[in-house]
Motif scaffolding. Structure first.
Motif, short mmCIF file in Angstrom:
data_model
loop_
_atom_site.label_atom_id
_atom_site.label_comp_id
_atom_site.label_asym_id
_atom_site.label_seq_id
_atom_site.Cartn_x
_atom_site.Cartn_y
_atom_site.Cartn_z
N SER A 35 -50.37 -5.32 42.63
CA SER A 35 -51.63 -5.39 41.77
C SER A 35 -52.14 -3.92 41.56
O SER A 35 -53.10 -3.60 40.87
CB SER A 35 -52.44 -6.34 41.94
N THR A 36 -51.65 -2.88 42.25
CA THR A 36 -52.29 -1.49 42.17
C THR A 36 -51.24 -0.53 41.47
O THR A 36 -50.20 -0.58 41.70
CB THR A 36 -52.39 -1.02 43.63
N VAL A 37 -51.90 0.25 40.62
CA VAL A 37 -51.31 1.33 39.82
C VAL A 37 -51.97 2.60 40.29
O VAL A 37 -53.19 2.80 40.30
CB VAL A 37 -51.27 1.32 38.38
N VAL A 38 -51.19 3.67 40.97
CA VAL A 38 -51.53 4.85 41.41
C VAL A 38 -51.32 5.97 40.41
O VAL A 38 -50.52 5.94 39.52
CB VAL A 38 -51.19 5.09 42.92
N TYR A 59 -55.97 6.64 43.19
CA TYR A 59 -55.89 5.30 42.82
C TYR A 59 -57.52 5.01 42.37
O TYR A 59 -58.27 5.37 43.15
CB TYR A 59 -55.41 4.31 43.38
N GLY A 60 -57.88 4.06 41.31
CA GLY A 60 -59.16 3.79 41.01
C GLY A 60 -59.95 4.78 40.17
O GLY A 60 -59.24 5.69 39.84
N PRO A 61 -61.45 4.44 40.06
CA PRO A 61 -61.88 3.16 40.39
C PRO A 61 -61.17 2.13 39.54
O PRO A 61 -61.29 1.97 38.38
CB PRO A 61 -63.42 3.47 40.03
N ASP A 62 -60.94 0.85 40.31
CA ASP A 62 -60.28 -0.10 39.98
C ASP A 62 -61.28 -1.41 40.41
O ASP A 62 -61.59 -1.46 41.51
CB ASP A 62 -58.71 -0.64 40.59
N ASP A 63 -61.49 -2.21 39.33
CA ASP A 63 -62.21 -3.50 39.53
C ASP A 63 -61.27 -4.71 40.12
O ASP A 63 -60.40 -4.99 39.33
CB ASP A 63 -62.74 -4.09 38.21
N ILE A 64 -61.43 -4.98 41.40
CA ILE A 64 -60.65 -5.80 42.07
C ILE A 64 -61.09 -7.29 42.53
O ILE A 64 -60.71 -7.90 43.49
CB ILE A 64 -59.83 -5.12 43.15
N ALA A 65 -62.60 -7.61 41.88
CA ALA A 65 -63.45 -8.39 42.46
C ALA A 65 -62.30 -9.70 42.31
O ALA A 65 -62.74 -10.69 43.38
CB ALA A 65 -64.45 -8.67 41.53
N HIS A 134 -61.34 2.65 45.23
CA HIS A 134 -60.94 3.94 44.66
C HIS A 134 -60.83 4.78 45.96
O HIS A 134 -61.65 4.91 47.11
CB HIS A 134 -62.36 4.40 44.16
N GLY A 135 -59.59 5.57 45.99
CA GLY A 135 -59.49 6.45 46.92
C GLY A 135 -58.15 7.29 46.81
O GLY A 135 -57.62 7.36 45.73
N ALA A 136 -57.63 7.69 47.88
CA ALA A 136 -56.46 8.72 47.78
C ALA A 136 -55.60 8.19 49.20
O ALA A 136 -56.13 8.12 50.19
CB ALA A 136 -56.68 10.07 47.83
#
Length: 321
Positions: A35-38, A59-65, A134-136
Motif C-alpha cells: 500500500s505504499t508508493v515511493v 515517501y509520504g507524508p501519507d495518511d495510513i491511519a 513520512h521518510g526516506a
C-alpha cells in the motif's frame, strides 16, 4: 528497503560531471509493497550515484491511519548498506541476524549487508501504528575491500546536532558535517544529514570541496544554492563548493547527501550490488534456494521471490552519464 520491480534493469552505478551543478530532478512514482508508493530519486536516467549513495526513495507524508502502511516482505541484499530515516511514523525492522527494532523519527536504522543479509520492513499492524508515515530509504554502496564483510545492524538514537545560526539546524545521520560525526559505521568518505530551516533562514552550510552533493527536499519550500526545491525532488549539486547557501521563507527541511565520487565499476540489479555477472547470478541462486541469506523470523507473510535475470549480460560500468 527493497526494489520490488519484477523486471529490474541492469543499472550501472554512475554519476555525472565534476564541478558545481544545479540539476533538479522530480521523483518517479514506484509502488512498494501492499500500500505504499515511493518517489524514486536514485538511480535515474543520467544520475546513478552521489558519492557512495546509490539508491534513494522518498515517501509520504501519507495518511495510513486506516491502512496497512509499509509492508515490505523479507528480501536479500549484498554489497551495500541500507539507511532508514523517518520524519513521521514508525517502521519495524526484522533481519536474518535476529534484529527486531522499531525505528522512529530522527533515529538511525543502519544495516550493512556485506556478503549477505535478508530483512523485512513494516508499519506496526493496523490500529497500532502512527497515523502519518513520512521518510526516506537509502542505500550506500560498499567499496570492494568491504563488500564481503560480516553483516550487521546498528540502531542509533543519539545523533550529533549542529546549530548553524540564522535559523539552520542539522542532524548528522552518517559521516561528518561541520566537525560533527555520526556514530554510524561508514566505509567511504561521505555524509548524510537532515537539515531543518526555520522560516526566514538565510545561511551558508560548510561543505567539502572534493565531495559531490545532492539535496532531497523533505518538507516546506527550501531554497538551496538559489534553486527552489519542490517536496520530493532531488537537486544534484556536483563538486567544487566550500559552502552551500540555503534559504527558507517558511519552515522547511531537506536531506543533504554527499561523498567522494565513487570510482569503482559496479552492477546494481534488483537488491544486489556486485562487480560481475557471476556475483549477481550467484546471489540470486542463493536466495532462490534458501542458502546464504539466512531467515527473517516473525514476518507474517511470504518472502519476496527473485525476478529472472535479463537475457543480456550484466556489465559493470563506471561514473558515466
Amino acid at each position: 528497503m527493497s526494489n520490488l520491480d519484477l523486471r529490474p534493469p541492469a543499472t550501472p552505478c554512475a554519476a555525472g560531471p565534476t564541478g558545481p551543478v544545479r540539476d533538479l530532478r522530480p521523483g518517479r512514482p514506484v509502488p512498494l509493497g501492499e500500500s505504499t508508493v515511493v518517489r524514486r530519486l536514485l538511480p535515474t536516467l543520467g544520475r546513478r550515484m552521489v558519492g557512495a549513495w546509490c539508491f534513494v526513495d522518498h515517501y509520504g507524508p501519507d495518511d495510513i491511519a486506516d491502512e496497512p502502511g509499509m509492508q515490505v516482505p523479507p528480501h536479500p541484499h549484498i554489497g551495500l548498506q541500507t539507511v532508514s530515516w523517518l520524519h513521521a511514523g514508525e517502521v519495524l525492522h526484522r533481519d536474518s541476524l535476529g534484529s527486531l527494532q522499531t525505528i522512529r523519527p530522527r533515529q538511525l536504522g543502519l544495516m550493512t549487508s556485506g556478503r549477505a543479509i535478508s530483512h523485512s520492513e513494516e508499519s506496526p499492524r493496523p490500529h497500532r501504528h502512527a497515523p502519518i508515515l513520512h521518510g526516506a530509504q537509502l542505500w550506500v554502496a560498499l567499496p570492494g575491500e568491504r563488500r564481503h564483510t560480516e553483516p550487521a545492524f546498528e540502531f542509533h538514537t543519539d545523533l550529533p546536532h549542529i546549530a548553524g545560526g540564522n535559523g539552520l539546524r542539522a542532524t548528522v545521520i552518517l559521516g561528518t558535517l561541520d566537525g560533527a560525526t555520526s556514530p554510524g559505521t561508514v566505509h567511504t568518505p561521505l555524509v548524510g544529514a537532515d537539515i531543518a530551516l526555520a522560516g526566514g533562514t538565510d545561511a551558508r552550510l560548510p561543505v567539502e570541496q572534493d565531495f559531490e552533493y545532492a539535496a532531497l527536499a523533505m518538507a516546506g519550500e527550501a531554497e538551496v544554492d538559489g534553486v527552489p526545491l519542490p517536496v520530493g525532488s532531488l537537486l544534484y549539486l556536483g563538486t567544487g563548493r566550500r559552502e552551500l547557501p540555503v534559504r527558507a521563507t517558511a519552515d522547511a527541511a531537506f536531506m543533504l547527501l554527499g561523498g567522494l565520487p565513487f570510482e569503482e565499476r559496479l552492477i546494481m540489479w534488483w537488491n544486489f550490488i556486485g562487480r560481475t555477472q557471476e556475483d549477481i547470478a550467484q546471489a540470486r541462486e542463493d536466495w532462490a534456494t534458501g542458502t546464504r541469506f539466512g531467515e527473517v523470523k516473525g514476518y507474517d507473510g511470504a518472502r519476496l521471490a527473485a525476478p529472472e535475470l535479463p537475457p543480456t549480460p550484466l556489465k559493470p560500468r563506471g561514473r558515466t552519464r
